[in-house]
Write a protein that holds these residues in place. Structure first.
Motif, mmCIF file in Angstrom:
data_model
loop_
_atom_site.group_PDB
_atom_site.id
_atom_site.type_symbol
_atom_site.label_atom_id
_atom_site.label_comp_id
_atom_site.label_asym_id
_atom_site.label_seq_id
_atom_site.Cartn_x
_atom_site.Cartn_y
_atom_site.Cartn_z
ATOM 1 N N TRP A 290 41.103 46.802 35.713
ATOM 2 C CA TRP A 290 42.012 45.665 35.880
ATOM 3 C C TRP A 290 41.593 44.522 34.960
ATOM 4 C CZ3 TRP A 290 41.651 40.542 37.389
ATOM 5 C CH2 TRP A 290 42.852 39.900 37.714
ATOM 6 N N ILE A 291 40.290 44.244 34.901
ATOM 7 C CA ILE A 291 39.799 43.218 33.984
ATOM 8 C C ILE A 291 40.122 43.604 32.543
ATOM 9 C CG2 ILE A 291 37.697 42.219 32.986
ATOM 10 C CD1 ILE A 291 36.530 42.027 35.740
ATOM 11 N N GLY A 292 39.909 44.879 32.202
ATOM 12 C CA GLY A 292 40.238 45.325 30.847
ATOM 13 C C GLY A 292 41.695 45.076 30.510
ATOM 14 N N ARG A 293 42.566 45.327 31.472
ATOM 15 C CA ARG A 293 43.994 45.090 31.271
ATOM 16 C C ARG A 293 44.273 43.601 31.053
ATOM 17 N NH1 ARG A 293 47.562 47.510 35.964
ATOM 18 N NH2 ARG A 293 46.763 49.458 35.085
ATOM 19 N N GLN A 294 43.603 42.753 31.826
ATOM 20 C CA GLN A 294 43.816 41.301 31.690
ATOM 21 C C GLN A 294 43.273 40.790 30.352
ATOM 22 O OE1 GLN A 294 45.771 40.266 34.207
ATOM 23 N NE2 GLN A 294 45.383 42.367 34.901
ATOM 24 N N ILE A 295 42.118 41.319 29.931
ATOM 25 C CA ILE A 295 41.561 40.927 28.633
ATOM 26 C C ILE A 295 42.531 41.300 27.521
ATOM 27 C CG2 ILE A 295 39.733 41.429 26.952
ATOM 28 C CD1 ILE A 295 37.791 41.708 29.306
ATOM 29 N N ASN A 296 43.101 42.493 27.605
ATOM 30 C CA ASN A 296 44.062 42.924 26.593
ATOM 31 C C ASN A 296 45.309 42.049 26.572
ATOM 32 O OD1 ASN A 296 42.375 45.031 25.861
ATOM 33 N ND2 ASN A 296 43.398 46.535 27.149
ATOM 34 N N ALA A 297 45.607 41.417 27.723
ATOM 35 C CA ALA A 297 46.776 40.534 27.804
ATOM 36 C C ALA A 297 46.434 39.086 27.450
ATOM 37 C CB ALA A 297 47.377 40.595 29.207
ATOM 38 N N GLY A 298 45.165 38.834 27.067
ATOM 39 C CA GLY A 298 44.784 37.501 26.616
ATOM 40 C C GLY A 298 43.907 36.708 27.562
ATOM 41 N N GLY B 139 36.114 32.926 32.283
ATOM 42 C CA GLY B 139 36.955 31.732 32.307
ATOM 43 C C GLY B 139 38.104 31.975 33.261
ATOM 44 N N ASP B 140 39.069 32.793 32.814
ATOM 45 C CA ASP B 140 40.168 33.205 33.695
ATOM 46 C C ASP B 140 39.698 34.187 34.757
ATOM 47 O OD1 ASP B 140 42.088 31.741 32.166
ATOM 48 O OD2 ASP B 140 42.056 33.349 30.677
ATOM 49 N N ILE B 141 38.636 34.915 34.460
ATOM 50 C CA ILE B 141 38.086 35.913 35.388
ATOM 51 C C ILE B 141 36.590 35.642 35.533
ATOM 52 C CG2 ILE B 141 37.674 38.371 35.788
ATOM 53 C CD1 ILE B 141 40.064 38.839 33.800
ATOM 54 N N LEU B 142 36.124 35.560 36.775
ATOM 55 C CA LEU B 142 34.705 35.325 37.053
ATOM 56 C C LEU B 142 34.096 36.615 37.585
ATOM 57 C CD1 LEU B 142 34.866 31.823 38.790
ATOM 58 C CD2 LEU B 142 34.658 32.364 36.346
ATOM 59 N N GLU B 143 33.251 37.219 36.806
ATOM 60 C CA GLU B 143 32.624 38.492 37.171
ATOM 61 C C GLU B 143 31.116 38.317 37.156
ATOM 62 O OE1 GLU B 143 30.938 41.967 37.775
ATOM 63 O OE2 GLU B 143 33.040 41.544 38.268
ATOM 64 N N VAL B 144 30.440 38.918 38.140
ATOM 65 C CA VAL B 144 29.005 38.688 38.296
ATOM 66 C C VAL B 144 28.178 39.424 37.243
ATOM 67 C CG1 VAL B 144 29.278 38.294 40.760
ATOM 68 C CG2 VAL B 144 28.724 40.587 39.952
ATOM 69 N N ASN B 145 28.721 40.470 36.640
ATOM 70 C CA ASN B 145 27.951 41.286 35.703
ATOM 71 C C ASN B 145 28.206 40.880 34.254
ATOM 72 O OD1 ASN B 145 26.622 43.414 37.437
ATOM 73 N ND2 ASN B 145 28.738 43.609 38.125
ATOM 74 N N PRO B 146 27.270 41.198 33.364
ATOM 75 C CA PRO B 146 27.459 40.922 31.930
ATOM 76 C C PRO B 146 28.690 41.651 31.388
ATOM 77 C CG PRO B 146 25.165 41.476 32.412
ATOM 78 C CD PRO B 146 25.945 41.791 33.650
ATOM 79 N N ARG C 12 46.098 36.313 41.243
ATOM 80 C CA ARG C 12 45.782 35.154 40.402
ATOM 81 C C ARG C 12 44.366 34.621 40.617
ATOM 82 N NH1 ARG C 12 50.669 33.094 38.236
ATOM 83 N NH2 ARG C 12 49.294 31.763 37.013
ATOM 84 N N ALA C 13 43.661 35.124 41.621
ATOM 85 C CA ALA C 13 42.288 34.659 41.850
ATOM 86 C C ALA C 13 41.409 35.057 40.675
ATOM 87 C CB ALA C 13 41.734 35.243 43.142
ATOM 88 N N ARG C 14 40.348 34.320 40.484
ATOM 89 C CA ARG C 14 39.463 34.600 39.352
ATOM 90 C C ARG C 14 38.340 35.567 39.706
ATOM 91 N NH1 ARG C 14 37.426 29.533 36.246
ATOM 92 N NH2 ARG C 14 36.967 28.611 38.280
ATOM 93 N N THR C 15 38.187 35.921 40.983
ATOM 94 C CA THR C 15 37.100 36.791 41.399
ATOM 95 C C THR C 15 37.636 37.986 42.171
ATOM 96 O OG1 THR C 15 36.796 35.530 43.445
ATOM 97 C CG2 THR C 15 35.469 34.880 41.544
ATOM 98 N N MET C 16 36.867 39.062 42.159
ATOM 99 C CA MET C 16 37.230 40.275 42.886
ATOM 100 C C MET C 16 37.249 40.025 44.391
ATOM 101 S SD MET C 16 35.149 43.814 42.569
ATOM 102 C CE MET C 16 35.682 45.368 43.247
ATOM 103 N N GLY C 17 36.383 39.177 44.827
ATOM 104 C CA GLY C 17 36.268 38.722 46.208
ATOM 105 C C GLY C 17 35.486 37.428 46.179
#
Length: 494
Positions: free
Chosen positions: A38-46, A51-58, A377-382
């Protein structure tokens, strides 16, 4: 090298990878790979990671997800499975080229195959499965060096390159080459710079440069936030030691100790790797079952190597008991999916309709959110940053950092609801263990902006432990646009 032949162990290993790919072709799809894609899809969409997505891992795993999501023909999850199998085949081929002893070759093959089949029912396509595949050539290379056998520079460099992406996924994983190097130093009583070191160093420098160029906010934004709040998930330390896969690792280490000087080089290296990944599991401190997969895998390699070694019977009984315990791992780990209640809660929504989720669980809505193509629209998975400030507030700690973080979390959720007006807001009520006596909704309602945002909704029938709110019509809450990034503003004391 004699180990380069296409013999029964290698053919069996490749066949096992194909069988694994076929058997698990339809999943189970679990929360983390769905989130990765899902993150990969969002990155591909810009969208911007951290920033737009907050993920705990590198970022590496999610850059891979973006690449996977660009591939045509198959679904992202199927391409990911194909990529795993292909990488596993390459890693197994290189690993077996470095091992001449037939019993040790079988130990690598059977250890990898058993781990994949045992863990995929609950952790299919987790990064830790990939990590185990990636380090097998490095493990075999270290064992060969312990024997004093010659190694070509090219294959040594290749082994390092294959290990580099897996080790780069989390900084904790670097403990593996460090412990193996210590074991090799103890065996040989000397240290030298070798091609595999250069490969790891080149990979590390390239990755560090990529992070600085393309994801600098991971260092400047995410790490401070993680240091402040991610420990809220940590269970009591003692619970980590009864993790089933870690128990298997202990059996392997005891069997190796009983054998002591009679260990084959591969069994010794695998035991050192088991210790390293066992420590990695404890250092992460989360008791997530999938995080113990590398320790389980190398423990199985260790125990199979001991059982197949005819020179001595020492440690065999313990190894057999360890393998018996390993067979129980998928049953103790629980199911692959934890989104059944969420699926029922959103059953009336159409693809593209929005959902806001108030929950600290990373598995509540995933992979359903990815599969159903709901608008998220949330920036985190949970809300992994909820537990620490909530616990601090109930304990009346007076910590200004936690107080500020608690306000930020509530305001960002308020802005998500007020500004985006999702078709459904779900609120998780399961916090008896993490926050005894706590009520998540009441905690959020203590913030006036969240209370205002939710005033535009009415509660409808709950679905099990999920309270459900739908738009009530009329004016919604006040949209404070700046609050959409409240969580990533600087916190006092950090």
């Amino acid at each position: 090298m004699k180990g380069s032949r296409l013999d029964a162990p290698l053919l069996t290993g490749l066949a096992a990878l194909i069988a694994w790919l076929i058997l698990f072709w339809s999943g189970p799809l679990i929360n983390d790979p769905a989130w990765q894609l899902w993150i990969g899809r969002q990155i591909n969409a810009g969208a911007t990671l951290y920033g737009d997505i907050l993920e705990v891992n590198p970022p590496l795993w999610f850059w891979i997800g973006a690449g996977i999501e660009r591939l045509p023909g198959l679904s992202g999850i199927h391409w990911l499975a194909v990529a795993f199998a292909a990488y596993g085949a390459a890693a197994l081929t290189v690993a077996l080229r470095l091992v001449e002893d037939r019993a040790q070759r079988w130990a690598i093959v059977l250890g990898l195959a058993a781990t994949l089949f045992l863990t995929s029912p609950y952790a299919h396509l987790q990064r830790e499965q990939f990590l185990l595949m990636s380090v097998l050539p490095y493990l075999a290379l270290t064992a060969r060096r312990a024997e004093g056998e010659p190694v070509g520079r090219g294959i040594a460099f290749t082994a390092g390159l294959l290990a580099a992406p897996g080790l780069a996924l989390k900084h904790h994983f670097l403990l593996f080459p460090a412990v193996l190097e210590g074991w090799l130093l103890w065996r040989r009583r000397r240290f030298d710079i070798r091609p595999e070191h250069l490969a790891l160093a080149a990979g590390a420098l390239a990755y560090a440069a990529a992070v600085l160029l393309f994801a600098p906010t991971y260092l400047g934004t995410m790490l401070p936030l993680l240091r402040a709040s991610y420990h809220g998930y940590n269970p009591p330390l003692w619970t980590l030691f009864i993790q089933p896969a870690l128990v298997v690792a202990v059996f392997a280490l005891v069997a190796a100790l009983l054998r002591r000087g009679k260990l084959s080089p591969l069994a010794g290296a695998a035991a050192a790797g088991t210790l390293a990944f066992g420590l990695v599991f404890i250092l992460q401190g989360k008791d997530f079952h999938y995080q113990a997969i590398p320790a389980l895998g190398l423990a199985l390699v260790t125990m199979v190597a001991i059982l197949l070694d005819r020179q001595s019977r020492d440690g065999r009984l313990i190894a057999l008991l360890g393998i018996a315990v390993a067979l129980m791992v998928p049953f103790k780990a629980g199911g692959a999916r934890h989104d059944r209640v969420f699926v029922a809660a959103v059953s009336g929504l159409k693809p593209g309709e929005g959902v806001a989720m108030i929950s600290a669980s990373q598995a509540l809505a995933w992979p359903a959110m990815y599969e159903r193509d709901l608008r998220y629209r949330a920036r985190t998975m949970g809300l992994w940053m909820v537990l620490s400030p909530w616990q601090a507030e109930l304990a009346r700690s007076g910590d200004p950092t936690m107080a500020a973080l608690g306000t930020a979390v509530r305001r960002e959720q308020a802005a998500e609801i007020a500004c985006h007006r999702p078709a459904l807001v779900v609120i998780d009520t399961r916090y008896k263990e993490e926050v005894p006596g706590g009520d998540l909704l009441n905690w959020f309602l203590a913030e006036p902006r969240f209370r205002d945002a939710l005033a535009g909704y009415r509660e409808t029938q709950a679905t099990d432990y999920l309270r459900r709110f739908v738009p009530a019509g009329g004016r919604g809450g006040t949209c404070v646009v700046s609050d959409l990034t409240a969580v990533t503003r600087p916190l006092p004391g950090l």
